[in-house]
Design an enzyme around this catalytic site. Structure first.
Site, short mmCIF file in Angstrom:
data_model
loop_
_atom_site.label_atom_id
_atom_site.label_comp_id
_atom_site.label_asym_id
_atom_site.label_seq_id
_atom_site.Cartn_x
_atom_site.Cartn_y
_atom_site.Cartn_z
N THR A 164 2.85 2.14 -2.21
CA THR A 164 4.17 1.85 -2.77
C THR A 164 4.20 2.12 -4.27
O THR A 164 5.28 2.31 -4.83
CB THR A 164 4.54 0.37 -2.53
OG1 THR A 164 3.39 -0.43 -2.84
CG2 THR A 164 4.97 0.11 -1.11
N GLY A 169 -13.19 2.58 -1.96
CA GLY A 169 -11.78 2.21 -2.13
C GLY A 169 -11.61 0.92 -2.91
O GLY A 169 -10.59 0.25 -2.79
N LEU A 170 -12.60 0.57 -3.74
CA LEU A 170 -12.48 -0.65 -4.55
C LEU A 170 -12.29 -0.30 -6.03
O LEU A 170 -12.51 -1.11 -6.92
CB LEU A 170 -13.69 -1.57 -4.34
CG LEU A 170 -13.85 -2.08 -2.90
CD1 LEU A 170 -15.13 -2.90 -2.76
CD2 LEU A 170 -12.65 -2.91 -2.45
N ASP A 221 -4.32 0.63 -9.63
CA ASP A 221 -5.74 0.31 -9.83
C ASP A 221 -6.05 0.05 -11.30
O ASP A 221 -6.74 -0.92 -11.65
CB ASP A 221 -6.62 1.46 -9.31
CG ASP A 221 -6.26 1.86 -7.90
OD1 ASP A 221 -5.59 1.07 -7.22
OD2 ASP A 221 -6.63 2.98 -7.49
N GLU A 261 0.83 -1.21 0.00
CA GLU A 261 0.00 0.00 0.00
C GLU A 261 0.86 1.25 0.00
O GLU A 261 1.83 1.35 0.77
CB GLU A 261 -0.91 -0.03 1.25
CG GLU A 261 -2.29 0.47 0.99
CD GLU A 261 -3.05 -0.40 -0.01
OE1 GLU A 261 -3.09 -0.03 -1.20
OE2 GLU A 261 -3.60 -1.44 0.40
C1 GLA Z 1 -5.19 4.57 -4.38
C2 GLA Z 1 -4.41 4.93 -5.64
C3 GLA Z 1 -3.37 3.84 -5.95
C4 GLA Z 1 -2.51 3.54 -4.73
C5 GLA Z 1 -3.37 3.30 -3.48
C6 GLA Z 1 -2.56 3.16 -2.23
O1 GLA Z 1 -5.96 3.44 -4.62
O2 GLA Z 1 -5.28 5.08 -6.74
O3 GLA Z 1 -2.60 4.24 -7.06
O4 GLA Z 1 -1.57 4.55 -4.52
O5 GLA Z 1 -4.30 4.36 -3.30
O6 GLA Z 1 -1.81 1.99 -2.27
#
Ligand code: GLA
Length: 392
Positions: free
Chosen positions: A38, A126-127, A174, A36
């Site tokens: 990273t 957050g999905l 993502d 996370e």
């Molecule tokens: C969000 C961002 C990703 C990533 C995460 C944290 O989902 O869109 O690119 O940085 O946060 O790991």
């Protein structure tokens, strides 16, 4: 989710047939198993696509107009491919427009299209419903316009759409996993080289369970950008002090961190500690999964959460509560917050036999303490973006 025939029926009621190429496409949301914050440090991540997705149906038009209907929110819009600029209201349109804008900037010629879409990815959880919308849009426009765009390029176009058009400085994770996820595999991504490896994840005894805290802090964007800045500062410090080029925290080992950390401001040191140790956890986690050592993987998830909570400070009390409650349950190997943080979901690794009891207990206890009904999803790693059908 509605079946394709029903969706085509709605499409045909909405738009007159242009006689041109038409098709149906889908792109999934994601959950990150470990790694996370990273990705924007050019490090490692291990997400998987989930079985929640967006389906888009489309047909080319003879002009440069795009007309789009969001079936879920029963709202529609129309815009011109020659005149793309972000909307201030109806911001959902920016995910589509941004994707098309980046395609055109990359030199792809687009014809207009009629589009409808429907999603069962919860929004603001957050999905990665936004990444899925960008990906399904770019895939739809690419296929309808008969353009060959490889998945990694597609992911980059979508990330740029989010950075430049939507205005969120996200990393690549993502969009990447939404494009490249595969059934029964997690995706190990090197966010510097963009190489990836499929990691089998289908042990019959264990399952990934997602708990949606149903809270979302407004802070997420500003704090996200602040973390990016803090990491940059840390990388610059190491670049000055070490005798080699340091492009990002990816280049620092845990031992180097230990030697020099006291020279960094306290907060910056903790941010760096999270990223550097998290990269190592991802690599160990991949090894553990390859060896079928699920309990070792679970332990790394627990350590990841600790680090996000204490050092990176992107968790919140509801997420911490969900993790604590999960770890009290029998059959739970690991639990951590997932995604950007400040709300959203936790991801849990659970022995299958205990999932029923887990769900019931978490629902009751979380509700009792917070007054919120959490939502719990059980999902195998699902496949990435794909063509469902293409005609004409
Ligand atoms: C969000 C961002 C990703 C990533 C995460 C944290 O989902 O869109 O690119 O940085 O946060 O790991």
């Amino acid at each position: 989710m509605q079946d394709l025939n029903k969706l085509w029926k709605i499409f045909n009621e909405k738009f007159t047939d242009t006689g041109l190429t038409k098709g149906a496409f889908s792109a999934p949301g994601r959950v990150n198993l470990i790694g996370e914050h990273t990705d924007y440090n050019e490090g490692f991540v291990l997400p998987m696509a989930i079985d929640k997705k967006i389906i888009m149906l489309g047909q080319l038009r003879n002009d440069r107009i795009v007309q789009v209907f969001d079936l879920g929110y029963k709202t529609e819009t129309k815009f011109y491919l020659d005149n793309l600029s972000p909307y201030k209201k109806d911001t959902w349109v920016n995910y589509l427009m941004g994707g098309m804008d980046e395609m055109q900037k990359a030199g792809y010629h687009l014809q207009g299209a009629n589009l409808i879409f429907i999603s069962n990815i919860p929004k603001g959880a957050g999905l990665s419903s936004s990444a899925a919308l960008e990906v399904v849009t770019v895939l739809t426009m690419a296929k309808l316009n008969l353009l060959e765009i490889k998945p990694v390029e597609m992911a980059h176009l979508c990330q740029r759409a989010e950075n430049n058009f939507v205005g969120v400085a996200c990393g690549i994770m993502d969009q990447y996993v939404s494009c490249l996820g595969q059934k029964n595999y997690a995706l190990f991504i090197d966010c510097r080289s963009n190489d990836y490896d499929l990691i089998p994840f289908k042990d019959h005894n264990y399952q990934i369970v997602i708990c949606n805290s149903k809270v979302q802090r407004g802070l997420v964007n500003s704090e996200y950008n602040r973390r990016r800045e803090e990491c940059k500062r840390a990388a610059e410090f190491f670049n000055q002090i070490l005798n080699r080029e340091i492009r990002s925290l990816r280049d620092i080992t845990v031992d180097e961190y230990k030697i020099y950390q006291s020279q960094l401001p306290e907060v910056i040191a903790r941010r760096a500690k999270h990223v550097i140790s998290e990269n190592r956890r991802v690599q160990s986690g991949v090894q553990a999964l390859r060896m079928g050592n699920y309990s070792a993987f679970g332990q790394l998830m627990i350590e990841s959460h600790q680090s996000l909570q204490d050092d990176y400070e992107v968790s919140c009390k509801e997420l911490d509560l969900l993790v604590d409650l999960a770890l009290e349950q029998e059959g739970v190997l690991g639990a951590r917050m997932t995604g950007a943080g400040f709300g959203g979901c936790t991801v849990n690794l659970i022995e299958k036999n205990y999932i029923g009891a887990f769900k019931e207990s978490i629902k009751n206890k979380y509700k009792k303490i917070t007054g919120i009904n959490p939502v719990i999803y059980v999902t195998p790693p699902a496949e990435g973006a794909k063509v469902l059908e293409l005609r004409g």
